[in-house]
Design a protein around this motif. Structure first.
Motif, PDB file in Angstrom:
ATOM      1  N   ASN A  62       0.741  -1.083  -0.132  1.00 25.61           N
ATOM      2  CA  ASN A  62       0.084  -0.044  -0.055  1.00 25.61           C
ATOM      3  C   ASN A  62       0.942   1.370   0.156  1.00 25.61           C
ATOM      4  OD1 ASN A  62      -2.290   1.626   0.012  1.00 25.61           O
ATOM      5  ND2 ASN A  62      -2.797   1.479   2.246  1.00 25.61           N
ATOM      6  N   GLY A  63       2.018   1.275  -0.711  1.00 25.84           N
ATOM      7  CA  GLY A  63       2.755   2.397  -0.853  1.00 25.84           C
ATOM      8  C   GLY A  63       4.019   2.342   0.255  1.00 25.84           C
ATOM      9  N   ILE A  64       3.524   1.696   1.126  1.00 27.34           N
ATOM     10  CA  ILE A  64       4.842   1.794   2.290  1.00 27.34           C
ATOM     11  C   ILE A  64       5.824   0.950   2.136  1.00 27.34           C
ATOM     12  CG2 ILE A  64       5.319   1.281   4.918  1.00 27.34           C
ATOM     13  CD1 ILE A  64       2.060   2.305   5.324  1.00 27.34           C
ATOM     14  N   ALA A  65       7.108   0.968   1.909  1.00 29.04           N
ATOM     15  CA  ALA A  65       8.322   0.495   1.659  1.00 29.04           C
ATOM     16  C   ALA A  65       8.928   0.050   2.837  1.00 29.04           C
ATOM     17  CB  ALA A  65       9.293   1.211   0.595  1.00 29.04           C
ATOM     18  N   LYS A  66       8.774  -1.479   3.245  1.00 33.80           N
ATOM     19  CA  LYS A  66       9.729  -1.851   4.326  1.00 33.80           C
ATOM     20  C   LYS A  66      10.810  -2.640   4.008  1.00 33.80           C
ATOM     21  CE  LYS A  66       7.824  -5.863   6.467  1.00 33.80           C
ATOM     22  NZ  LYS A  66       7.199  -6.654   7.313  1.00 33.80           N
ATOM     23  N   LEU A  67      11.848  -2.327   4.518  1.00 37.01           N
ATOM     24  CA  LEU A  67      13.286  -2.797   4.263  1.00 37.01           C
ATOM     25  C   LEU A  67      13.587  -3.548   5.625  1.00 37.01           C
ATOM     26  CD1 LEU A  67      15.003   0.321   2.767  1.00 37.01           C
ATOM     27  CD2 LEU A  67      13.827  -1.349   1.650  1.00 37.01           C
ATOM     28  N   THR A  68      14.272  -4.735   5.227  1.00 33.87           N
ATOM     29  CA  THR A  68      14.694  -5.577   6.451  1.00 33.87           C
ATOM     30  C   THR A  68      15.896  -6.418   5.834  1.00 33.87           C
ATOM     31  OG1 THR A  68      13.276  -7.396   5.567  1.00 33.87           O
ATOM     32  CG2 THR A  68      12.490  -6.121   7.234  1.00 33.87           C
ATOM     33  N   GLY A  69      16.840  -6.674   6.865  1.00 36.52           N
ATOM     34  CA  GLY A  69      18.156  -7.266   6.558  1.00 36.52           C
ATOM     35  C   GLY A  69      19.362  -6.609   7.528  1.00 36.52           C
ATOM     36  N   THR A  70      20.429  -6.783   7.173  1.00 38.06           N
ATOM     37  CA  THR A  70      21.710  -6.610   8.106  1.00 38.06           C
ATOM     38  C   THR A  70      22.703  -5.999   6.887  1.00 38.06           C
ATOM     39  OG1 THR A  70      21.221  -8.318   9.419  1.00 38.06           O
ATOM     40  CG2 THR A  70      23.283  -7.188   9.761  1.00 38.06           C
ATOM     41  N   VAL A  71      23.166  -4.700   7.591  1.00 40.19           N
ATOM     42  CA  VAL A  71      24.190  -4.002   6.947  1.00 40.19           C
ATOM     43  C   VAL A  71      25.354  -3.800   7.945  1.00 40.19           C
ATOM     44  CG1 VAL A  71      22.709  -2.867   5.189  1.00 40.19           C
ATOM     45  CG2 VAL A  71      23.084  -1.629   7.243  1.00 40.19           C
ATOM     46  N   ALA A  72      26.520  -3.348   7.408  1.00 37.31           N
ATOM     47  CA  ALA A  72      27.761  -3.391   8.338  1.00 37.31           C
ATOM     48  C   ALA A  72      27.874  -1.936   8.952  1.00 37.31           C
ATOM     49  CB  ALA A  72      28.950  -3.475   7.642  1.00 37.31           C
ATOM     50  N   THR A  73      27.226  -0.914   8.291  1.00 44.41           N
ATOM     51  CA  THR A  73      27.333   0.377   9.027  1.00 44.41           C
ATOM     52  C   THR A  73      26.047   1.231   8.924  1.00 44.41           C
ATOM     53  OG1 THR A  73      27.706   1.626   6.893  1.00 44.41           O
ATOM     54  CG2 THR A  73      29.666   0.741   8.094  1.00 44.41           C
ATOM     55  N   GLU A  74      26.052   2.278   9.677  1.00 46.39           N
ATOM     56  CA  GLU A  74      24.893   3.130   9.837  1.00 46.39           C
ATOM     57  C   GLU A  74      24.513   4.078   8.528  1.00 46.39           C
ATOM     58  OE1 GLU A  74      21.198   4.840  11.032  1.00 46.39           O
ATOM     59  OE2 GLU A  74      22.462   3.262  12.015  1.00 46.39           O
ATOM     60  N   ALA A  75      25.653   4.410   7.784  1.00 45.60           N
ATOM     61  CA  ALA A  75      25.688   4.969   6.536  1.00 45.60           C
ATOM     62  C   ALA A  75      24.990   4.143   5.619  1.00 45.60           C
ATOM     63  CB  ALA A  75      27.084   5.360   6.234  1.00 45.60           C
ATOM     64  N   ASP A  76      25.114   2.812   5.479  1.00 39.66           N
ATOM     65  CA  ASP A  76      24.587   2.108   4.591  1.00 39.66           C
ATOM     66  C   ASP A  76      23.105   1.796   4.931  1.00 39.66           C
ATOM     67  OD1 ASP A  76      26.960   1.266   3.456  1.00 39.66           O
ATOM     68  OD2 ASP A  76      27.541  -0.409   4.556  1.00 39.66           O
ATOM     69  N   ARG A  77      22.786   1.906   6.205  1.00 34.71           N
ATOM     70  CA  ARG A  77      21.334   1.750   6.631  1.00 34.71           C
ATOM     71  C   ARG A  77      20.581   2.987   5.998  1.00 34.71           C
ATOM     72  NH1 ARG A  77      17.968   3.376  10.663  1.00 34.71           N
ATOM     73  NH2 ARG A  77      16.567   1.992  11.139  1.00 34.71           N
ATOM     74  N   ARG A  78      21.134   3.881   6.132  1.00 38.57           N
ATOM     75  CA  ARG A  78      20.592   5.448   5.887  1.00 38.57           C
ATOM     76  C   ARG A  78      20.621   5.546   4.002  1.00 38.57           C
ATOM     77  NH1 ARG A  78      23.913   8.046   9.657  1.00 38.57           N
ATOM     78  NH2 ARG A  78      25.332   8.378   8.145  1.00 38.57           N
ATOM     79  N   LYS A  79      21.668   4.886   3.406  1.00 36.92           N
ATOM     80  CA  LYS A  79      21.605   4.614   1.952  1.00 36.92           C
ATOM     81  C   LYS A  79      20.449   3.968   1.321  1.00 36.92           C
ATOM     82  CE  LYS A  79      24.790   4.054  -1.905  1.00 36.92           C
ATOM     83  NZ  LYS A  79      26.133   3.718  -2.202  1.00 36.92           N
ATOM     84  N   MET A  86      11.229   7.137  -3.529  1.00 38.86           N
ATOM     85  CA  MET A  86      11.067   7.450  -4.858  1.00 38.86           C
ATOM     86  C   MET A  86       9.630   7.815  -4.961  1.00 38.86           C
ATOM     87  SD  MET A  86      10.849   3.712  -6.573  1.00 38.86           S
ATOM     88  CE  MET A  86      12.739   3.406  -6.075  1.00 38.86           C
ATOM     89  N   LYS A  87       9.337   8.327  -6.182  1.00 40.71           N
ATOM     90  CA  LYS A  87       7.872   8.585  -6.591  1.00 40.71           C
ATOM     91  C   LYS A  87       6.864   7.563  -6.476  1.00 40.71           C
ATOM     92  CE  LYS A  87       5.215  10.888 -10.033  1.00 40.71           C
ATOM     93  NZ  LYS A  87       4.914  11.361 -11.280  1.00 40.71           N
ATOM     94  N   GLY A  88       5.823   7.375  -5.673  1.00 44.24           N
ATOM     95  CA  GLY A  88       4.911   6.490  -5.669  1.00 44.24           C
ATOM     96  C   GLY A  88       5.139   5.752  -4.051  1.00 44.24           C
ATOM     97  N   VAL A  89       6.355   6.335  -3.540  1.00 48.07           N
ATOM     98  CA  VAL A  89       6.277   5.602  -2.059  1.00 48.07           C
ATOM     99  C   VAL A  89       6.118   6.456  -1.056  1.00 48.07           C
ATOM    100  CG1 VAL A  89       7.963   4.754  -0.372  1.00 48.07           C
ATOM    101  CG2 VAL A  89       8.201   3.996  -2.873  1.00 48.07           C
ATOM    102  N   ALA A  90       4.865   6.055  -0.251  1.00 44.62           N
ATOM    103  CA  ALA A  90       4.284   7.139   0.591  1.00 44.62           C
ATOM    104  C   ALA A  90       5.420   7.234   1.929  1.00 44.62           C
ATOM    105  CB  ALA A  90       3.029   6.717   1.242  1.00 44.62           C
ATOM    106  N   ARG A  91       5.944   6.072   2.390  1.00 46.65           N
ATOM    107  CA  ARG A  91       6.993   5.963   3.625  1.00 46.65           C
ATOM    108  C   ARG A  91       7.725   4.748   3.579  1.00 46.65           C
ATOM    109  NH1 ARG A  91       6.134   3.808   8.611  1.00 46.65           N
ATOM    110  NH2 ARG A  91       3.903   3.243   8.045  1.00 46.65           N
ATOM    111  N   VAL A  92       9.026   4.864   4.252  1.00 47.39           N
ATOM    112  CA  VAL A  92      10.009   4.059   3.994  1.00 47.39           C
ATOM    113  C   VAL A  92      10.091   3.558   5.417  1.00 47.39           C
ATOM    114  CG1 VAL A  92      12.319   3.341   3.799  1.00 47.39           C
ATOM    115  CG2 VAL A  92      11.284   4.978   2.106  1.00 47.39           C
ATOM    116  N   ASP A  93       9.620   2.224   5.752  1.00 49.37           N
ATOM    117  CA  ASP A  93       9.767   1.727   6.736  1.00 49.37           C
ATOM    118  C   ASP A  93      11.160   0.945   7.057  1.00 49.37           C
ATOM    119  OD1 ASP A  93       9.552   0.601   9.411  1.00 49.37           O
ATOM    120  OD2 ASP A  93       7.948  -0.881   8.847  1.00 49.37           O
ATOM    121  N   ASN A  94      12.193   1.638   7.554  1.00 48.82           N
ATOM    122  CA  ASN A  94      13.730   1.092   7.415  1.00 48.82           C
ATOM    123  C   ASN A  94      13.854   0.318   8.711  1.00 48.82           C
ATOM    124  OD1 ASN A  94      16.326   0.433   7.159  1.00 48.82           O
ATOM    125  ND2 ASN A  94      16.903   2.553   6.942  1.00 48.82           N
ATOM    126  N   GLN A  95      13.660  -0.967   8.669  1.00 48.15           N
ATOM    127  CA  GLN A  95      13.920  -1.901   9.766  1.00 48.15           C
ATOM    128  C   GLN A  95      15.349  -2.777   9.680  1.00 48.15           C
ATOM    129  OE1 GLN A  95      10.637  -4.886  10.370  1.00 48.15           O
ATOM    130  NE2 GLN A  95       8.962  -3.200  10.290  1.00 48.15           N
TER     131      GLN A  95
END
Length: 229
Positions: A62-79, A86-95
């Motif tokens: 429903n336009g909400i992008a949920k990200l899951t997984g594991t990265v090595a740094t906080e910068a990678d998480r923000r990236k 992007m256009k069409g995505v109402a909100r990013v749920d960064n988990q």
């Protein structure tokens, strides 16, 4: 009358000046991008970036992008969150979780799988080698067992007993010329042969002992034979 008439005229003029032409408001249409399309777009952006080494999952609902997984740094998480915006995505749920070992996780999984396959292959080869060796050992053991069995049987297939040995030794004496006229007593106990009596010569004594030791090399416990010469 003039004053009243003038008031009417003014009111009419004001009413005319206050009229605003009515126009229909323009209709705006909004196009909604399907969640599956957004999901694939985000995944492509992640795979085209330095984040492709991570195992990041994308789920758009429903336009909400949920990200899951594991990265090595906080910068990678923000990236990752930036790439999902992007256009069409109402909100990013960064988990996404930050873990220093995440950079090696995806690569080591592949190497671990290869090592596992290699280990299985080696185990199979060793198992085959072990089976072949076991088969050869079984064959060799069977052959040795057959030889030992054969050693415990006479040529006629009879079991070698003390009685059989005694009879065999006496039959050997009959065919020996140097033992003609001998008086030899043969006793056998638990495959141990004891000779006693007299023989015509010292050569006859040696020959009698040799006859006992022929073939099976049976142990001669005692020899009390004496020569008459």
């Amino acid at each position: 009358m003039k004053a009243a008439f003038g008031g009417v005229v003014v009111a009419a003029a004001l009413l005319g000046a206050g009229q605003v032409p009515m126009h229909a408001a323009p209709q705006t249409t909004t196009s909604t991008t399907p969640d599956s399309t957004l999901e694939k777009s985000i995944e492509r952006k992640i795979q085209a970036s330095t984040l492709k080494k991570y195992d990041i999952k994308v789920d758009v609902d429903n336009g909400i992008a949920k990200l899951t997984g594991t990265v090595a740094t906080e910068a990678d998480r923000r990236k990752a969150a930036q790439l999902a915006t992007m256009k069409g995505v109402a909100r990013v749920d960064n988990q996404i979780v930050v873990d220093l070992d995440a950079s090696r996780a995806k690569g080591t999984t592949g190497r671990a799988a290869e090592k596992t396959k290699e280990g299985v292959g080696t185990a199979v080869d060793k198992s085959r080698e072990g089976i072949e060796k076991a088969t050869e050992a079984t064959k060799e053991g069977g052959a040795k067992a057959a030889d030992k069995t054969a050693q415990g049987l006479s040529k006629a297939g009879e079991a070698i007993t003390d009685v059989w040995i005694k009879t065999r030794v006496k039959s050997k004496f009959i065919d020996e010329d140097v033992l003609k006229g001998s008086d030899i007593t043969v006793d056998v106990n638990d495959h141990v042969v004891t000779l006693s009596g007299t023989v015509p010569s010292a050569a006859g004594r040696l020959r009698a002992i040799a006859c006992v030791r022929l073939k099976r090399r049976r142990k001669s416990k005692a020899c009390t034979m004496s020569s008459t010469s």
